[in-house]
Enzyme design. Structure first.
Site, PDB file in Angstrom:
ATOM      1  N   ASP A 112      -5.667  -4.214  -6.825  1.00  0.00           N
ATOM      2  CA  ASP A 112      -5.458  -2.861  -6.288  1.00  0.00           C
ATOM      3  C   ASP A 112      -4.016  -2.392  -6.482  1.00  0.00           C
ATOM      4  O   ASP A 112      -3.731  -1.203  -6.598  1.00  0.00           O
ATOM      5  CB  ASP A 112      -5.753  -2.802  -4.781  1.00  0.00           C
ATOM      6  CG  ASP A 112      -6.898  -3.677  -4.331  1.00  0.00           C
ATOM      7  OD1 ASP A 112      -7.159  -4.700  -4.977  1.00  0.00           O
ATOM      8  OD2 ASP A 112      -7.516  -3.353  -3.305  1.00  0.00           O
ATOM      9  N   ASP A 162       0.796  -1.241   0.000  1.00  0.00           N
ATOM     10  CA  ASP A 162       0.000   0.000   0.000  1.00  0.00           C
ATOM     11  C   ASP A 162       0.823   1.282   0.000  1.00  0.00           C
ATOM     12  O   ASP A 162       0.250   2.383   0.014  1.00  0.00           O
ATOM     13  CB  ASP A 162      -0.958   0.012   1.194  1.00  0.00           C
ATOM     14  CG  ASP A 162      -2.115  -0.955   0.996  1.00  0.00           C
ATOM     15  OD1 ASP A 162      -2.602  -1.056  -0.150  1.00  0.00           O
ATOM     16  OD2 ASP A 162      -2.514  -1.617   1.963  1.00  0.00           O
TER      17      ASP A 162
HETATM   18  N1  GLY Z   1      -7.130  -1.513  -1.437  1.00  0.00           N
HETATM   19  C1  GLY Z   1      -8.274  -1.986  -0.773  1.00  0.00           C
HETATM   20  C2  GLY Z   1      -9.576  -1.497  -1.278  1.00  0.00           C
HETATM   21  O1  GLY Z   1      -9.761  -1.080  -2.380  1.00  0.00           O
HETATM   22  O2  GLY Z   1     -10.494  -1.557  -0.507  1.00  0.00           O
END
Ligand code: GLY
Length: 397
Positions: free
Chosen positions: A177, A118
């Site tokens: 993601d 992330d």
């Molecule tokens: N990256 C996690 C989401 O989109 O909730």
């Protein structure tokens, strides 16, 4: 064939007018007015958010104010990002000050071991916008270090970044993601970081395209790989309804992420993937034009919408608009992005006085029954980004 010069000029003028007219049509949607409204909402929240080491994430049902999380939460970069966008539009120095204050604590992410993928979500909305808007070299240094930290999660045998090391059941996993974390690597490679960062990003996009995007251009949320051989093992759901369902936000991370990957590499297969994922998304939208949280939830229509997915999709489609040359495709994605913004900007989705967020009705993690049908910070972040993108395009006309 001999062309009559007058006819050619006439055709060219008509083509130019046609192009201009479609954009003029969409000028009826006043991005500036919505941006003004949004900045007021941001200021309302900023007035009470004084602890700069805690970051808005969602507003629980019936509450007025943001519930906050720590710097290591995957959402920590979005509030500073919201402040930077609000500053970009308004030029308000007080908002700039707040943006700087909320950006600063994320520095530790760049200089401590990577916990997960992330880092791009955390650092690009905060430090990326900070550097873009101020040109301050200190921000640049921190971003470069953040890219190096993210790159430590790359497994060259698989050819992708290990998204969630905290999930030992998947020794190497990559999630859709993660396409959004590549922009940090591409940026770093062009700004003094090593070329290997670009290679990592390109390889990662290719592995995602080949294994996570399915033949019908929907996507798994997660793909698991053998970390010793690189072999694809299986595609799984995590936040979506089922392994083979189309989780709305995942689809939009793909649309936007592959558009960026095309912008940075020029690879036509990435462009095609982004466009086909966008087409799939558009084709399956329900009547009011805002997706349900998962396109395959059997409870549809009695299940929540996800405004965050609509906002991310709008950004991805504006990106496609900017990148494409073919006028018909450009126009399609431009119109659809404006349509998404128009629908988000109605009383059905704007929070008005209900709370300090800009948008209502997002879903974080339905299977965990977490953040269901509430305001979530990344919906506001991408909504603001899409409005700013539209305003800049409207200003050009
Ligand atoms: N990256 C996690 C989401 O989109 O909730």
């Amino acid at each position: 064939m001999k062309l009559n010069k007058g006819v050619v000029i006439f055709v060219l003028i008509i083509a130019m007018l046609g192009c201009k007219n479609t954009q003029v049509k969409n000028r009826s949607f006043d991005a500036k007015k919505l941006l003004k409204h949004s900045v007021l909402k941001v200021k309302e929240a900023a007035d009470y958010l004084t602890a700069t080491d805690s970051f808005p994430r969602h507003i629980p049902e019936g509450e007025l104010k943001w519930e906050c999380v720590g710097v290591r939460d995957w959402c920590s970069g979005f509030w500073p990002g919201v402040l930077w966008y609000a500053y970009e539009f308004s030029g308000d120095e007080e908002i700039k000050e707040q943006a700087q204050q909320f950006t600063a604590p994320l520095k530790e992410i760049a200089y401590t071991p990577a916990l997960d993928h992330d880092i791009g979500f955390q650092m690009f909305p905060s430090y990326g916008n900070a550097y873009r808007l101020t040109g301050n070299d200190q921000y640049k240094e921190i971003l470069l270090s953040a890219a190096d930290t993210l790159a430590t999660l790359y497994n060259p045998i698989v050819g992708s970044i290990h998204s969630w090391p905290m999930k030992p059941q998947y020794p190497h996993n990559t999630i859709i993601d993660n396409m959004m974390n590549l922009e940090l690597l591409f940026w770093a490679a062009k700004n003094g970081g090593g070329k290997h960062l670009r290679d990592i990003a390109e390889n990662h996009a290719e592995v995602t395209m080949k294994n996570i995007v399915r033949p019908d251009y929907s996507a798994y949320h997660l793909a698991s790989f053998d970390d010793k051989t690189g072999a694809f093992i299986e595609g799984k759901a995590h936040q979506g309804y089922a392994d083979n369902s189309m989780w709305a936000r995942g689809q939009t991370w793909g649309i936007y992420g592959f558009a960026i990957a095309y912008r940075e590499t020029g690879r036509k297969d990435f462009l095609e993937t982004s466009m086909k994922m966008a087409d799939k998304f558009i084709e399956r939208l329900p009547e009011d034009g805002i997706p349900f949280w998962d396109f395959d939830d059997p409870a549809i229509p009695n299940t929540p919408k996800d405004a965050s997915a609509a906002a991310v999709a709008a950004c991805g489609m504006f990106e496609l608009y900017e990148l494409l040359n073919d006028q018909a495709s450009k126009q399609k994605y431009y119109d659809e992005a404006v349509e998404l913004l128009k629908r988000l900007s109605t009383d059905d989705y704007l929070s008005a006085d209900a709370n300090v967020a800009i948008l209502e009705h997002s879903v974080g993690h339905m299977p965990k029954k977490w953040e269901i049908d509430v305001p979530i910070i990344y919906a506001d972040y991408y909504y603001l980004e899409a409005l700013l993108r539209l305003k800049k395009l409207q200003d050009k006309v």
